[in-house]
Design a protein around this motif. Structure first.
Motif, mmCIF file in Angstrom:
data_model
loop_
_atom_site.group_PDB
_atom_site.id
_atom_site.type_symbol
_atom_site.label_atom_id
_atom_site.label_comp_id
_atom_site.label_asym_id
_atom_site.label_seq_id
_atom_site.Cartn_x
_atom_site.Cartn_y
_atom_site.Cartn_z
ATOM 1 N N ALA A 1 -9.986 0.469 1.586
ATOM 2 C CA ALA A 1 -8.978 -0.580 1.443
ATOM 3 C C ALA A 1 -9.413 -1.863 2.139
ATOM 4 O O ALA A 1 -9.282 -2.966 1.587
ATOM 5 C CB ALA A 1 -7.645 -0.087 2.006
ATOM 6 N N ASP B 1 0.823 -1.204 0.000
ATOM 7 C CA ASP B 1 0.000 0.000 0.000
ATOM 8 C C ASP B 1 0.861 1.259 0.000
ATOM 9 O O ASP B 1 0.355 2.366 0.167
ATOM 10 C CB ASP B 1 -0.976 0.009 1.191
ATOM 11 N N ASN C 1 -6.337 -4.653 5.529
ATOM 12 C CA ASN C 1 -6.215 -4.458 4.085
ATOM 13 C C ASN C 1 -5.201 -5.375 3.420
ATOM 14 O O ASN C 1 -4.736 -5.105 2.321
ATOM 15 C CB ASN C 1 -5.858 -3.000 3.778
ATOM 16 N N LYS D 1 1.090 5.109 4.090
ATOM 17 C CA LYS D 1 0.451 3.946 3.467
ATOM 18 C C LYS D 1 -1.034 4.178 3.187
ATOM 19 O O LYS D 1 -1.660 3.386 2.493
ATOM 20 C CB LYS D 1 0.608 2.714 4.368
ATOM 21 N N ASN D 2 -1.599 5.262 3.714
ATOM 22 C CA ASN D 2 -3.046 5.448 3.636
ATOM 23 C C ASN D 2 -3.448 6.787 3.028
ATOM 24 O O ASN D 2 -4.527 7.284 3.289
ATOM 25 C CB ASN D 2 -3.661 5.306 5.041
ATOM 26 N N THR E 1 -6.783 1.443 -4.640
ATOM 27 C CA THR E 1 -7.103 0.240 -5.414
ATOM 28 C C THR E 1 -8.506 0.346 -5.997
ATOM 29 O O THR E 1 -9.448 0.771 -5.325
ATOM 30 C CB THR E 1 -7.006 -1.013 -4.529
ATOM 31 N N SER F 1 -4.847 -0.997 -1.304
ATOM 32 C CA SER F 1 -4.603 0.370 -0.844
ATOM 33 C C SER F 1 -5.862 1.219 -0.962
ATOM 34 O O SER F 1 -6.878 0.787 -1.526
ATOM 35 C CB SER F 1 -3.482 1.016 -1.658
ATOM 36 N N ARG G 1 -0.113 0.968 9.739
ATOM 37 C CA ARG G 1 -1.470 0.818 9.192
ATOM 38 C C ARG G 1 -2.496 1.093 10.296
ATOM 39 O O ARG G 1 -3.484 0.376 10.442
ATOM 40 C CB ARG G 1 -1.642 -0.582 8.584
#
Length: 358
Positions: free
Chosen positions: A260, A6, A286, A203-204, A336, A333, A173
Motif C-alpha cells: 500500500a 482502505d 498509504n 484496514k490492512n 489496490t 489499500s 494504520r
C-alpha cells in the motif's frame, strides 16, 4: 477505481484461510480457545515484552475502551482537533469514559508536538472547576497521512511522564506507519513511552479484527469488564483472534502495508510531476493528499475515480487552496492494483496536457 479508503476492500487470502481453518470443529468460547492463547503470545513476541491483549471488532471500540481505562469521568484527554476519536466516532470515547472530555488542539498535518501539548497543559487552571488532563491520544498515521518519527514519539512520551498523562496511540494504520519508519513495533510504542495502543488490522487485511494492546499493567485491570459491558467479549472469540494468526503469518501484515505504501508513493510521485499539482502534506504512508486543479478533480470523478475531498484545517500556514483548486484524499489499500494507480495518473496527465495546450 475506488480510493475512498482502505476499509472498503475485503480481507486478504491468508486471513480468510486462517478464519476458515478456525471455523472447523468446536473450541472453548469467550477467548478460552488455543488460537486466542497463541495469538496473545504472538503479540508478546512482536512487542518484545509481556503485554495484555484484548480483541475487539472495531477501531471505535478499541479507542473508546482503551481511553476509558486511562481517563476517569472527571478527566480530560488531549488529542488533535482532527483526530478520529474526536471527529469520527460519534462521541463513543466520551460515552465510555462516562462523561470525560476530549480537548482538540491544532497542529500542522494533524500532528501534535510535545512543546505544543505542554504549553496547553500549563495554561490550564489548577482548580476543581477545570477537568484535569489524564491522557494524550495521537493517531499513527495522522489524519493527514503523516507519520510520527521516533524522536517525536519520544518527546511526547517524556512530556506525558512529566505531566502525569497516560499515552494512547490510535494505530488504525499501525503497520503502514511501522514499515514507513523501518523500525520495530517495540521501538514505535512502549520504548517511546506509549502506555496503551489501539492496534488496527481491519484496514490492512483483516475482515473485522482490532486489538487493545496494554503496556502499562494497571490500565488492563478492568478492561475485561469494560469490554464485556460494551458487547466486545465475543462468544466465538477464536474467529476474531484467528484473523490475527493469518495476519501475522510469514510477515503478511507488513507485506500488505509495504504494498500500500509503495503504490501510494507511486501515485504521489506521478501526480506531483504534473503542472498545477502539489501535495498538501508529504506522502509518508498509504494516503495521498494532493491539491489539484478543479478541472482535474472533475475529470477524475467523471471517470469513476472515488475519493473524498479533504479539510484545509491543518494545512501549513503558508499553504492555501485556490478557488480553482481542490484538496482531495486518495487512499491506497493492500488490495489496490498498480494498474488502477496508472489509470488515475493517465486521466490526470490527460487533463494536464489539455490545459497546457489551451
Amino acid at each position: 477505481m475506488n480510493f475512498a479508503s482502505d476499509n472498503i476492500v475485503g480481507a486478504s487470502a491468508p486471513v480468510l484461510q486462517a478464519l476458515s481453518s478456525a471455523n472447523a470443529g468446536a473450541m472453548a468460547a469467550y477467548g478460552g480457545d488455543e488460537i486466542t492463547k497463541r495469538v496473545k503470545a504472538r503479540f508478546t513476541e512482536i512487542f518484545e515484552r509481556e503485554v495484555s491483549v484484548f480483541f475487539v471488532t472495531t477501531g471505535t471500540a478499541a479507542n473508546a475502551l482503551a481511553l476509558s481505562s486511562a481517563v476517569p469521568p472527571y478527566g480530560l484527554c488531549v488529542c488533535h482537533r482532527e483526530a478520529h476519536i474526536i471527529d469520527d466516532e460519534c462521541g463513543a470515547p466520551e460515552f465510555f469514559m462516562h462523561g470525560a472530555k476530549l480537548a482538540g488542539l491544532p497542529g500542522v498535518g494533524a500532528k501534535l508536538t510535545a512543546e505544543g501539548v505542554s504549553a496547553y497543559l500549563e495554561s490550564l487552571p489548577k482548580a476543581v472547576k477545570q477537568m484535569p488532563p489524564k491522557a494524550l491520544s495521537i493517531s499513527q498515521v495522522s489524519e493527514c497521512g503523516l507519520v510520527y518519527g521516533l524522536d517525536e514519539l519520544k518527546a511526547l512520551g517524556q512530556m506525558c511522564r512529566e505531566h502525569g498523562l497516560a499515552f494512547h496511540m490510535d494505530g488504525a494504520r499501525f503497520a503502514n506507519a511501522l514499515v514507513s519508519l523501518g523500525c520495530t513495533p517495540a521501538e514505535m510504542t512502549w520504548k517511546q513511552g506509549v502506555d496503551i495502543l489501539s492496534f488496527g488490522g481491519t484496514k490492512n487485511g483483516c475482515l473485522m479484527a482490532e486489538a487493545i494492546v496494554v503496556f502499562k499493567p494497571e490500565l488492563a485491570e478492568a478492561l475485561d469488564y469494560r469490554a464485556k459491558r460494551a458487547g466486545q467479549i465475543i462468544s466465538k472469540g477464536r474467529l476474531i483472534s484467528a484473523q490475527f494468526e493469518g495476519y501475522f503469518a510469514d510477515d503478511h501484515w507488513c507485506a500488505n502495508a509495504r504494498h500500500a505504501n509503495r503504490l501510494a508513493k507511486l501515485l504521489s510521485d506521478g501526480l506531483t510531476q504534473l503542472p498545477g499539482v502539489r501535495l498538501a502534506w508529504e506522502t509518508q504512508a498509504n494516503e495521498v493528499f494532493p491539491i489539484i486543479p478543479a478541472a482535474m478533480d472533475k475529470a477524475l470523478r467523471n471517470a469513476g475515480v472515488l475519493y473524498h475531498p479533504w479539510t484545509e484545517l491543518s494545512l501549513p500556514e503558508a499553504e492555501k487552496v485556490g478557488p480553482d483548486e481542490a484538496l482531495i484524499r486518495l487512499v491506497v489499500s493492500f488490495a489496490t492494483r498498480e494498474e488502477d494507480v496508472h489509470k488515475v495518473l493517465d486521466i490526470a496527465r490527460s487533463v494536464a496536457s489539455r490545459q497546457a495546450a489551451e
